[in-house]
Design a protein around this motif. Structure first.
Motif, PDB file in Angstrom:
ATOM      1  N   ARG A  23     -12.465  34.060 -53.647  1.00 52.33           N
ATOM      2  CA  ARG A  23     -11.534  32.965 -53.898  1.00 52.33           C
ATOM      3  C   ARG A  23     -10.144  33.427 -54.303  1.00 52.33           C
ATOM      4  N   HIS A  24     -10.079  34.528 -55.035  1.00 53.65           N
ATOM      5  CA  HIS A  24      -8.804  34.917 -55.636  1.00 53.65           C
ATOM      6  C   HIS A  24      -8.001  35.957 -54.859  1.00 53.65           C
ATOM      7  N   ILE A  25      -8.636  36.711 -53.981  1.00 53.72           N
ATOM      8  CA  ILE A  25      -7.890  37.733 -53.236  1.00 53.72           C
ATOM      9  C   ILE A  25      -7.431  37.139 -51.916  1.00 53.72           C
ATOM     10  N   GLU A  26      -6.135  37.229 -51.676  1.00 53.44           N
ATOM     11  CA  GLU A  26      -5.559  36.688 -50.444  1.00 53.44           C
ATOM     12  C   GLU A  26      -6.034  37.488 -49.235  1.00 53.44           C
ATOM     13  N   ASP A  27      -6.274  36.773 -48.150  1.00 54.11           N
ATOM     14  CA  ASP A  27      -6.648  37.411 -46.892  1.00 54.11           C
ATOM     15  C   ASP A  27      -5.356  37.776 -46.164  1.00 54.11           C
ATOM     16  N   ASN A  28      -5.004  39.039 -46.227  1.00 51.06           N
ATOM     17  CA  ASN A  28      -3.758  39.477 -45.584  1.00 51.06           C
ATOM     18  C   ASN A  28      -4.032  40.318 -44.335  1.00 51.06           C
ATOM     19  N   GLY A  29      -5.188  40.079 -43.712  1.00 48.87           N
ATOM     20  CA  GLY A  29      -5.488  40.733 -42.449  1.00 48.87           C
ATOM     21  C   GLY A  29      -6.126  42.104 -42.547  1.00 48.87           C
ATOM     22  N   ILE A  30      -6.328  42.604 -43.754  1.00 50.12           N
ATOM     23  CA  ILE A  30      -6.996  43.893 -43.905  1.00 50.12           C
ATOM     24  C   ILE A  30      -8.480  43.672 -44.168  1.00 50.12           C
ATOM     25  N   VAL A  31      -9.274  44.694 -43.916  1.00 55.49           N
ATOM     26  CA  VAL A  31     -10.704  44.613 -44.199  1.00 55.49           C
ATOM     27  C   VAL A  31     -10.894  44.881 -45.691  1.00 55.49           C
ATOM     28  N   LEU A  32     -11.480  43.930 -46.395  1.00 56.45           N
ATOM     29  CA  LEU A  32     -11.685  44.060 -47.838  1.00 56.45           C
ATOM     30  C   LEU A  32     -13.128  44.465 -48.107  1.00 56.45           C
ATOM     31  N   HIS A  33     -13.293  45.522 -48.864  1.00 54.79           N
ATOM     32  CA  HIS A  33     -14.605  46.001 -49.297  1.00 54.79           C
ATOM     33  C   HIS A  33     -14.715  45.691 -50.788  1.00 54.79           C
ATOM     34  N   ALA A  34     -15.486  44.673 -51.135  1.00 55.82           N
ATOM     35  CA  ALA A  34     -15.585  44.215 -52.520  1.00 55.82           C
ATOM     36  C   ALA A  34     -16.994  44.478 -53.048  1.00 55.82           C
ATOM     37  N   SER A  35     -17.064  44.905 -54.299  1.00 57.79           N
ATOM     38  CA  SER A  35     -18.358  45.158 -54.924  1.00 57.79           C
ATOM     39  C   SER A  35     -18.254  44.903 -56.427  1.00 57.79           C
ATOM     40  N   ALA A  36     -19.414  44.731 -57.041  1.00 55.25           N
ATOM     41  CA  ALA A  36     -19.465  44.495 -58.483  1.00 55.25           C
ATOM     42  C   ALA A  36     -20.778  45.030 -59.024  1.00 55.25           C
ATOM     43  N   GLU A  37     -20.752  45.436 -60.276  1.00 53.04           N
ATOM     44  CA  GLU A  37     -21.976  45.886 -60.944  1.00 53.04           C
ATOM     45  C   GLU A  37     -21.904  45.527 -62.422  1.00 53.04           C
ATOM     46  N   VAL A  38     -23.059  45.258 -62.980  1.00 56.75           N
ATOM     47  CA  VAL A  38     -23.194  45.050 -64.420  1.00 56.75           C
ATOM     48  C   VAL A  38     -24.012  46.207 -64.941  1.00 56.75           C
ATOM     49  N   ARG A  39     -23.514  46.839 -65.974  1.00 61.28           N
ATOM     50  CA  ARG A  39     -24.247  47.953 -66.571  1.00 61.28           C
ATOM     51  C   ARG A  39     -24.375  47.713 -68.066  1.00 61.28           C
ATOM     52  N   ASP A  40     -25.422  48.290 -68.633  1.00 61.42           N
ATOM     53  CA  ASP A  40     -25.604  48.225 -70.082  1.00 61.42           C
ATOM     54  C   ASP A  40     -24.708  49.269 -70.735  1.00 61.42           C
ATOM     55  N   LEU A  41     -24.013  48.865 -71.777  1.00 56.62           N
ATOM     56  CA  LEU A  41     -23.251  49.829 -72.555  1.00 56.62           C
ATOM     57  C   LEU A  41     -24.232  50.760 -73.269  1.00 56.62           C
ATOM     58  N   ASP A  42     -23.843  51.992 -73.399  1.00 56.01           N
ATOM     59  CA  ASP A  42     -24.671  52.973 -74.081  1.00 56.01           C
ATOM     60  C   ASP A  42     -24.868  52.553 -75.544  1.00 56.01           C
ATOM     61  N   PRO A  43     -26.035  52.854 -76.128  1.00 52.13           N
ATOM     62  CA  PRO A  43     -26.265  52.505 -77.529  1.00 52.13           C
ATOM     63  C   PRO A  43     -25.222  53.095 -78.491  1.00 52.13           C
ATOM     64  N   SER A  44     -24.517  54.130 -78.061  1.00 48.84           N
ATOM     65  CA  SER A  44     -23.493  54.730 -78.917  1.00 48.84           C
ATOM     66  C   SER A  44     -22.187  53.919 -78.923  1.00 48.84           C
ATOM     67  N   TYR A  45     -22.081  52.871 -78.120  1.00 46.60           N
ATOM     68  CA  TYR A  45     -20.855  52.065 -78.023  1.00 46.60           C
ATOM     69  C   TYR A  45     -20.445  51.522 -79.390  1.00 46.60           C
ATOM     70  N   ARG A  46     -19.196  51.744 -79.713  1.00 47.30           N
ATOM     71  CA  ARG A  46     -18.595  51.220 -80.938  1.00 47.30           C
ATOM     72  C   ARG A  46     -17.192  50.743 -80.595  1.00 47.30           C
ATOM     73  N   LYS A  47     -16.606  49.904 -81.429  1.00 47.00           N
ATOM     74  CA  LYS A  47     -15.234  49.456 -81.207  1.00 47.00           C
ATOM     75  C   LYS A  47     -14.588  49.151 -82.539  1.00 47.00           C
ATOM     76  N   PHE A  48     -13.261  49.021 -82.482  1.00 51.11           N
ATOM     77  CA  PHE A  48     -12.531  48.524 -83.643  1.00 51.11           C
ATOM     78  C   PHE A  48     -11.347  47.718 -83.141  1.00 51.11           C
ATOM     79  N   GLU A  49     -10.856  46.858 -83.997  1.00 55.88           N
ATOM     80  CA  GLU A  49      -9.674  46.042 -83.706  1.00 55.88           C
ATOM     81  C   GLU A  49      -8.707  46.183 -84.860  1.00 55.88           C
TER      82      GLU A  49
END
Length: 115
Positions: A88-114
């Motif tokens: 829906r969001h990528i314009e068709d400009n005449g090129i061949v689009l190869h689109a892919s997606a994956e969901v992965r689990d974050l490693d248990p060591s994942y940490r963050k701060f804000e």
């Protein structure tokens, strides 16, 4: 969490803000993420090659890193939603689009701060 990365050919044209907003909504609805936790980073590649061809193709790959615990069905539903949003969001400009997606689990060591 979720950590979302969109790697794409520089040649594609799409409204990144609208895509991210719709992607965050889908992630909240499908994977029970918190809206304020959704973060998306876009990385445009300067050069994309496909097979032996150097022109006429573009690539986009979306990686969603989520805390462990989602079912395989939930992950598959989310990747299908991502692919539909890319359609829906990528314009068709005449090129061949190869689109892919994956969901992965974050490693248990994942940490963050804000700050």
């Amino acid at each position: 969490m979720p950590q979302i990365t969109v790697d794409h050919s520089q040649t594609i044209s799409f409204d990144r803000a609208a895509f991210a907003r719709d992607l965050h909504t889908a992630t909240v609805e499908i994977a029970a993420a918190k809206p304020e936790a959704c973060k998306t980073q876009f990385r445009a590649g300067q050069y994309t090659a496909f097979g032996y061809e150097e022109e006429g193709h573009a690539v986009v790959h979306v990686t969603l890193g989520l805390l462990a615990g989602r079912s395989e069905e939930t992950k598959a539903k989310l990747t299908e939603a991502v692919l539909e949003l890319l359609r829906r969001h990528i314009e068709d400009n005449g090129i061949v689009l190869h689109a892919s997606a994956e969901v992965r689990d974050l490693d248990p060591s994942y940490r963050k701060f804000e700050r």
